[in-house]
Design a protein around this motif. Structure first.
Motif, mmCIF file in Angstrom:
data_model
loop_
_atom_site.group_PDB
_atom_site.id
_atom_site.type_symbol
_atom_site.label_atom_id
_atom_site.label_comp_id
_atom_site.label_asym_id
_atom_site.label_seq_id
_atom_site.Cartn_x
_atom_site.Cartn_y
_atom_site.Cartn_z
ATOM 1 N N ALA A 1 0.814 -1.215 0.000
ATOM 2 C CA ALA A 1 0.000 0.000 0.000
ATOM 3 C C ALA A 1 0.848 1.264 0.000
ATOM 4 O O ALA A 1 0.324 2.365 -0.218
ATOM 5 C CB ALA A 1 -0.932 -0.002 1.206
ATOM 6 N N ASP A 2 2.140 1.116 0.252
ATOM 7 C CA ASP A 2 3.033 2.277 0.339
ATOM 8 C C ASP A 2 3.997 2.351 -0.844
ATOM 9 O O ASP A 2 4.957 3.124 -0.821
ATOM 10 C CB ASP A 2 3.853 2.194 1.639
ATOM 11 C CG ASP A 2 2.983 2.173 2.864
ATOM 12 O OD1 ASP A 2 2.426 3.221 3.209
ATOM 13 O OD2 ASP A 2 2.853 1.093 3.476
ATOM 14 N N ALA A 3 3.731 1.580 -1.891
ATOM 15 C CA ALA A 3 4.683 1.456 -2.990
ATOM 16 C C ALA A 3 5.030 2.784 -3.639
ATOM 17 O O ALA A 3 6.167 2.998 -4.076
ATOM 18 C CB ALA A 3 4.149 0.481 -4.041
ATOM 19 N N THR A 4 4.074 3.710 -3.712
ATOM 20 C CA THR A 4 4.316 4.983 -4.390
ATOM 21 C C THR A 4 4.716 6.106 -3.438
ATOM 22 O O THR A 4 5.013 7.214 -3.884
ATOM 23 C CB THR A 4 3.072 5.417 -5.177
ATOM 24 O OG1 THR A 4 1.968 5.569 -4.270
ATOM 25 C CG2 THR A 4 2.712 4.381 -6.239
ATOM 26 N N ARG A 5 4.725 5.829 -2.149
ATOM 27 C CA ARG A 5 5.154 6.845 -1.178
ATOM 28 C C ARG A 5 6.663 7.022 -1.238
ATOM 29 O O ARG A 5 7.404 6.087 -1.537
ATOM 30 C CB ARG A 5 4.762 6.443 0.243
ATOM 31 C CG ARG A 5 3.280 6.458 0.535
ATOM 32 C CD ARG A 5 3.020 6.051 1.976
ATOM 33 N NE ARG A 5 3.539 7.024 2.929
ATOM 34 C CZ ARG A 5 3.662 6.794 4.236
ATOM 35 N NH1 ARG A 5 3.338 5.602 4.719
ATOM 36 N NH2 ARG A 5 4.130 7.730 5.033
ATOM 37 N N LEU A 6 7.125 8.229 -0.911
ATOM 38 C CA LEU A 6 8.555 8.449 -0.787
ATOM 39 C C LEU A 6 9.069 7.675 0.427
ATOM 40 O O LEU A 6 8.416 7.651 1.477
ATOM 41 C CB LEU A 6 8.867 9.930 -0.633
ATOM 42 C CG LEU A 6 8.467 10.839 -1.796
ATOM 43 C CD1 LEU A 6 8.878 12.277 -1.499
ATOM 44 C CD2 LEU A 6 9.079 10.365 -3.105
ATOM 45 N N ALA A 7 10.226 7.061 0.278
ATOM 46 C CA ALA A 7 10.774 6.262 1.376
ATOM 47 C C ALA A 7 10.967 7.104 2.633
ATOM 48 O O ALA A 7 10.833 6.605 3.752
ATOM 49 C CB ALA A 7 12.092 5.625 0.948
ATOM 50 N N GLY A 8 11.280 8.395 2.467
ATOM 51 C CA GLY A 8 11.476 9.274 3.611
ATOM 52 C C GLY A 8 10.219 9.546 4.399
ATOM 53 O O GLY A 8 10.285 10.059 5.519
#
Length: 240
Positions: free
Chosen positions: A128-135
């Motif tokens: 679900a977080d694939a497109t979020r920035l890692a930071g």
């Protein structure tokens, strides 16, 4: 069971200080092996000897039956080691999926990249977080992402340096679940760790270091029941 990683009479001296002294132990193929001990026991030094940051003053390190004592870290990685250091070093300005893509692009055939990214995202609980920035991820999620990046190399041995440092109890438990999933998938794990609840959750065997030497070795149950281990951790008196 064959030993994947072996330390044979390994010592490391820094000037007049002997940080690790005559250490003999092995990590068996397929196990989750935890290296524990009080502060100053020599855990970090031994970990760096395993990954090639340091060379021993004496003794030898063997991986997959080969003497790698004087090989650089990158050469050990090419042999099948993968390393997750304590502090996350993800690409904070890039999306989660791209972090995984970068890690695996030279190790996975191009037609398989997308499928492998999806597999790792699911394994890490980050789909679900694939497109979020890692930071933007929590500290725990960043730790899981970096474990995924280490796994992108398809290692036979995964080395983890205090993977639960700074994590909440819930994140620590979820990290343990992740490590156990990796083990079921055939990855051998050596983890340097302080958190005994985490060690109980994941470890097949435990080696205790104290003053640079192997102090105790055995199953989790054996180590937890050993009054000598309680003594060095808690200062409790031990009566032989």
């Amino acid at each position: 069971m064959a030993e994947l990683l072996q330390f044979k009479s390994v010592s490391r001296r820094f000037g007049g200080f002997m940080a690790v002294r005559d250490v003999d132990f092995g990590v068996a193929e397929g196990e989750v092996h935890c290296l524990i001990g009080p502060n100053g026991a020599g855990k970090s030094t031994l970990f760096k000897l395993a990954v090639g940051t340091y060379a021993p003053t004496s003794g030898t390190v063997h991986f997959r039956g080969q003497n790698v004592t004087h090989e650089a870290s990158f050469a050990r990685v090419q042999r099948g080691m993968s390393i997750k250091m304590q502090a996350p070093s993800v690409f904070r300005a890039l999306p989660v999926r791209q972090n995984l893509h970068i890690a695996m692009q030279h190790h996975v055939p191009l037609p398989d990249l997308s499928r492998e990214e999806e597999r790792l995202l699911a394994l890490l609980g980050l789909s679900a977080d694939a497109t979020r920035l890692a930071g933007e991820l929590s500290h725990g999620q960043q730790q899981w992402l970096e474990i995924g990046m280490a796994m992108a190399l398809k290692p036979t041995l995964l080395l983890l340096d205090e993977p639960t440092a700074g994590l909440s109890p819930e994140e620590t438990f979820r990290t343990g679940e992740l490590v156990l999933r990796l083990a079921v998938g055939g990855v051998t794990v050596l983890a340097v760790e302080h958190d005994m609840a985490f060690v109980r959750q994941i470890a097949t065997r435990v080696t205790v270091l104290h003053l640079g030497q192997v102090f105790a070795h055995g199953s989790v149950a054996e180590i937890v029941a050993d009054p000598r281990v309680a003594e060095i951790y808690l200062g409790m008196p031990h009566v032989a």
